[in-house]
Motif scaffolding. Structure first.
Motif, short mmCIF file in Angstrom:
data_model
loop_
_atom_site.label_atom_id
_atom_site.label_comp_id
_atom_site.label_asym_id
_atom_site.label_seq_id
_atom_site.Cartn_x
_atom_site.Cartn_y
_atom_site.Cartn_z
N ASP A 12 0.99 -1.14 0.07
CA ASP A 12 0.12 -0.06 -0.11
C ASP A 12 1.09 1.17 -0.20
N ASP A 13 0.47 2.13 -0.86
CA ASP A 13 1.35 3.18 -0.69
C ASP A 13 1.19 4.56 0.17
N GLU A 14 0.22 4.16 1.23
CA GLU A 14 -0.08 4.99 1.99
C GLU A 14 0.50 4.39 3.54
N SER A 39 5.82 -2.16 -7.29
CA SER A 39 7.09 -2.32 -8.12
C SER A 39 8.12 -2.87 -7.36
N ALA A 40 8.21 -2.51 -5.77
CA ALA A 40 9.04 -2.90 -4.91
C ALA A 40 8.77 -4.22 -4.74
N PHE A 41 7.40 -4.67 -4.34
CA PHE A 41 7.13 -5.84 -4.12
C PHE A 41 7.40 -6.97 -5.28
N LEU A 42 7.17 -6.67 -6.32
CA LEU A 42 7.67 -7.23 -7.55
C LEU A 42 8.99 -7.95 -7.72
N PRO A 60 0.07 4.46 -7.00
CA PRO A 60 0.74 5.30 -8.11
C PRO A 60 1.00 4.53 -9.25
N ASP A 61 2.01 3.58 -8.76
CA ASP A 61 2.86 2.96 -10.03
C ASP A 61 2.19 1.75 -10.82
#
Length: 205
Positions: A12-14, A39-42, A60-61
């Motif tokens: 989650d970005d938040e 992206s970081a998770f992937l 966002p990504d």
């Protein structure tokens, strides 16, 4: 599979959402790892041995739907649960078609997400996920009237009641009545469960 045998990955970005969810899950005995972006998770995903993913839909990504599709494409076995706002139900249904195990509408009770994680974790072991028997679901589908099937088809497509009412030329109140009847006949306790059953049975628009 026991709770301590796998890790729950929260994407989650938040930051407040990540920390709040991670704290609640940790207090419930889960091992948790947080990721700021899809992206970081992937990038991290190939190293996951046993994991369950909880992802927000709007980031966002990339969207949660895109993230799940990427996992499917790379054949990474990480059962996914999506968290969505009420207005994102069409996207949540799309996520389930892409392979998500469940979707949960905000706000949610702690027990709802804990139960969803435990269902998803069954996919990591040799046990099959506890779902309604497909033959039984087909029998329930056959008990629906033509109008109820039309309403169910629209619900699975992610349409809101007002749109269903307009398309079928009936009042929103009548849609609510048909929708309640569908839930009762299908023995669905929630919208995600109803969508899961319909998709598993190959029913759709």
């Amino acid at each position: 599979m026991q709770t301590g045998d796998y890790t729950v990955h929260v994407v989650d970005d938040e930051e407040p959402v990540r920390k709040s969810l991670a704290f609640m899950l940790t207090m419930n005995g889960f091992a948790v790892r947080m990721h700021e972006t899809a992206s970081a998770f992937l990038q991290f995903a190939p190293s996951i041995r046993n994991g369950v993913l909880i992802t927000d839909l709007r980031m966002p990504d990339m969207t949660g739907v895109e993230l799940i599709r990427r996992l499917t494409t790379t054949r990474l076995n990480v059962p996914a649960i999506v968290i969505t706002g009420h207005g994102d139900v069409p996207m949540a249904v799309e996520a389930m078609k892409a392979g998500a195990v469940d979707f949960i509408e905000k706000p949610f009770e702690d027990t709802v997400i804990v139960d969803a994680i435990q269902r998803a974790a069954l996919l990591l072991s040799d046990k099959s996920v506890e779902t309604d028997d497909t033959a039984e679901v087909q029998i329930r589908l056959e008990s629906l009237s033509d109008r109820e099937r039309q309403v169910l088809s629209a619900v699975v497509a992610g349409l809101p009641n007002k749109s269903i009412a307009y398309d079928l030329d009936i009042s929103p109140r009548t849609v609510e009545v048909h929708r309640a009847n569908v839930m009762a006949k299908m023995k669905a306790k929630s919208l995600p469960q109803l969508v899961r059953m319909a998709i598993a049975a190959g029913f759709g628009p």
